[in-house]
Design an enzyme around this catalytic site. Structure first.
Site, short mmCIF file in Angstrom:
data_model
loop_
_atom_site.label_atom_id
_atom_site.label_comp_id
_atom_site.label_asym_id
_atom_site.label_seq_id
_atom_site.Cartn_x
_atom_site.Cartn_y
_atom_site.Cartn_z
N LEU A 1 5.54 5.40 -9.43
CA LEU A 1 4.73 6.60 -9.63
C LEU A 1 4.50 6.98 -11.10
O LEU A 1 4.17 8.12 -11.40
CB LEU A 1 5.39 7.78 -8.88
CG LEU A 1 5.63 7.49 -7.40
CD1 LEU A 1 6.27 8.67 -6.71
CD2 LEU A 1 4.33 7.09 -6.70
N HIS B 1 -1.60 0.74 -2.33
CA HIS B 1 -1.82 2.16 -2.09
C HIS B 1 -1.96 2.36 -0.58
O HIS B 1 -2.67 1.58 0.09
CB HIS B 1 -3.07 2.64 -2.82
CG HIS B 1 -3.26 4.11 -2.70
ND1 HIS B 1 -2.56 5.02 -3.47
CD2 HIS B 1 -4.02 4.84 -1.85
CE1 HIS B 1 -2.89 6.25 -3.10
NE2 HIS B 1 -3.78 6.17 -2.12
#
Ligand code: GAR
Length: 210
Positions: free
Chosen positions: A104, A123
């Site tokens: 992240l 993703h």
């Protein structure tokens, strides 16, 4: 020539050793990281040599330890200041290719440049839908349900300087039923990730020859 070959391993270890070395970057639980490590455990062509995290308490570090893969932690300041020590670690382990699995943090430009087209990400939606900064993990599945999407899935893509915007390598879909909760969607998407991400990594790394 023989004289040159004696020293070749010092500057380009992987010209002699045909195995391609991968580093997995992960910030959280690391179920994908574990799945990738297990997938390549017996591979003769690809080896997961290093796990890198930005959080010292990330569960992925426990998984790496159990699976006997070395790990390193680099906190926020290191990433924000350009990732010099990350690069040193990648060099130390002879890393050819970087795989993001629930990572992240923005990848520093120096890494993007040196590993150009050799960093990929997964993703948990069909980009460009439900991507961008702040869209990760369960937030994505909640957005998919809130938008009453009829389908969702995974996107595997190259990483560039913008979140979730690099060239798409593969998308795989699954249906979202009207009664599905975000948890139901997460389960379907995780199943797709586990099935497809290691195979796509293998395909891309071997095709490139790095
Ligand atoms: C995965 O679903 C991955 O697609 C997602 O984070 C999860 C990590 O789970 N990545 C993103 O949302 C990136 N924007 P894991 O830690 O159990 O592998």
């Amino acid at each position: 020539m023989r004289y040159f070959a004696r020293f070749l391993h010092l500057c380009a270890p992987n010209l002699l050793n045909m195995t391609k070395n991968i580093a997995v970057f992960a910030s959280g639980s690391g179920s994908n990281a574990e799945n990738i490590i297990r997938y390549f455990m017996d591979s003769e062509t690809i080896s997961v040599r290093l796990v890198i995290s930005n959080r010292s308490k990330a569960f992925v570090l426990e998984r790496a330890k159990i699976l006997q893969v070395p790990s390193e932690v680099f906190l926020r300041e290191e990433w924000e200041s350009g990732g010099i020590n990350v690069l040193a670690a990648l060099k130390k382990y002879g890393i050819d290719f970087i795989v993001l699995a629930g990572f992240l943090v923005r990848v520093p430009d120096a890494l993007l440049h040196i590993y150009s087209n050799r960093i990929i990400n997964i993703h948990p939606s069909l980009l460009p839908k439900h991507g961008g900064k702040g869209m990760y993990g369960d937030h994505v599945h909640e957005a998919v349900v809130a938008a009453a999407e009829a389908e969702t899935g995974i996107t595997i893509h190259y990483v560039n300087e913008h979140y979730d915007e690099g060239e798409i390598i593969r998308q795989i879909t699954c249906p979202v039923l009207p009664a599905d909760t975000p948890e139901d969607v997460a389960n379907k998407v995780h199943a797709l990730e586990y099935e497809h991400y290691p195979r796509v990594i293998e395909e891309i790394v071997l095709r490139r020859g790095v």
